[in-house]
Motif scaffolding. Structure first.
Motif, PDB file in Angstrom:
ATOM      1  N   THR A  26     -16.582 -13.168  10.263  1.00 36.53           N
ATOM      2  CA  THR A  26     -17.831 -13.920  10.863  1.00 36.53           C
ATOM      3  C   THR A  26     -17.440 -14.254  12.117  1.00 36.53           C
ATOM      4  N   HIS A  27     -18.615 -14.383  12.932  1.00 36.22           N
ATOM      5  CA  HIS A  27     -18.266 -15.011  14.225  1.00 36.22           C
ATOM      6  C   HIS A  27     -18.045 -16.441  14.006  1.00 36.22           C
ATOM      7  N   GLU A  28     -18.722 -17.292  13.044  1.00 34.77           N
ATOM      8  CA  GLU A  28     -18.298 -18.468  12.907  1.00 34.77           C
ATOM      9  C   GLU A  28     -16.950 -18.756  12.406  1.00 34.77           C
ATOM     10  N   ASP A  29     -16.278 -17.958  11.681  1.00 32.99           N
ATOM     11  CA  ASP A  29     -15.300 -18.345  11.202  1.00 32.99           C
ATOM     12  C   ASP A  29     -14.118 -17.891  12.511  1.00 32.99           C
ATOM     13  N   PHE A  30     -14.329 -16.875  13.166  1.00 35.02           N
ATOM     14  CA  PHE A  30     -13.712 -16.434  14.266  1.00 35.02           C
ATOM     15  C   PHE A  30     -13.459 -17.565  15.258  1.00 35.02           C
ATOM     16  N   GLU A  61     -24.315 -14.039  18.312  1.00 37.07           N
ATOM     17  CA  GLU A  61     -25.653 -13.508  18.211  1.00 37.07           C
ATOM     18  C   GLU A  61     -27.075 -14.042  18.188  1.00 37.07           C
ATOM     19  N   THR A  62     -27.025 -15.302  17.897  1.00 36.56           N
ATOM     20  CA  THR A  62     -28.087 -16.122  17.759  1.00 36.56           C
ATOM     21  C   THR A  62     -28.547 -16.306  19.282  1.00 36.56           C
ATOM     22  N   SER A  63     -27.601 -16.234  20.316  1.00 38.17           N
ATOM     23  CA  SER A  63     -28.039 -16.406  21.543  1.00 38.17           C
ATOM     24  C   SER A  63     -28.305 -14.952  22.410  1.00 38.17           C
ATOM     25  N   ASN A  64     -27.470 -14.256  21.973  1.00 39.64           N
ATOM     26  CA  ASN A  64     -27.597 -12.605  22.630  1.00 39.64           C
ATOM     27  C   ASN A  64     -28.487 -11.942  22.222  1.00 39.64           C
ATOM     28  N   ASN A  65     -28.946 -11.809  20.876  1.00 37.63           N
ATOM     29  CA  ASN A  65     -30.006 -11.018  20.423  1.00 37.63           C
ATOM     30  C   ASN A  65     -31.345 -11.511  21.155  1.00 37.63           C
ATOM     31  N   ASP A  82     -21.630  -7.668  24.175  1.00 39.58           N
ATOM     32  CA  ASP A  82     -21.496  -7.956  22.641  1.00 39.58           C
ATOM     33  C   ASP A  82     -20.326  -8.697  22.104  1.00 39.58           C
ATOM     34  N   TYR A  83     -19.427  -9.095  23.021  1.00 43.00           N
ATOM     35  CA  TYR A  83     -18.196  -9.806  22.382  1.00 43.00           C
ATOM     36  C   TYR A  83     -18.433 -11.076  22.055  1.00 43.00           C
TER      37      TYR A  83
END
Length: 143
Positions: A26-30, A61-65, A82-83
């Motif tokens: 997940t993004h958060e774990d990363f 994604e919460t910012s990019n979407n 999308d990185y």
């Protein structure tokens, strides 16, 4: 030595690196791995080689979407990256980056990155950073 070479030799270099997380992470774990595990191990190597600044630009994604939706209307030909993050290092020279990459300490620091980072998609750049607006103040422009 040309003026351009002299400026390059005396101007700190900026090294940027975009990272994608590995599939299944997940993004958060990363981001937690970067900040809580990787970075504390990396900082001593950065300091050893004269890295003066390190910044992490988190792009969830919460910012990019929502941005993607806005850009589809405002700038339909533009793509939203999308990185997961951009890492920025500032050091004394391009050679500094080369020295870090071959340092056995750095190789040890990066030993577990394959568990977290999709290294096949990493994108790097090397250049110079010039600030033109800081805290609302114009700088480095002829008035």
């Amino acid at each position: 030595m040309t003026k351009e070479q002299e400026v390059a030799e005396n101007t700190p270099i900026r090294f940027t690196l975009t990272h994608y997380r590995k599939a299944g992470v997940t993004h958060e774990d990363f981001m937690k791995w970067i900040v809580e595990v990787h970075l504390p191990k990396a900082i001593p190597t950065f300091q050893k080689h004269g890295i003066s600044d390190y910044a992490l630009f988190d792009t969830p994604e919460t910012s990019n979407n929502p941005l993607r939706e806005v850009m589809a209307v405002a700038r339909p030909t533009w793509q939203v990256a999308d990185y997961d993050c951009i890492i920025e290092y500032t050091g004394p020279s391009a050679q500094t980056i080369q020295q870090i990459m071959i340092d056995p300490e750095w190789i040890e620091v990066c030993q577990d990155q394959e568990d977290w980072v999709d290294t096949s998609r990493a994108l790097v750049s090397l250049g110079y950073h010039t600030q033109y607006l800081s805290k609302g103040k114009v700088m480095n422009l002829k008035q």
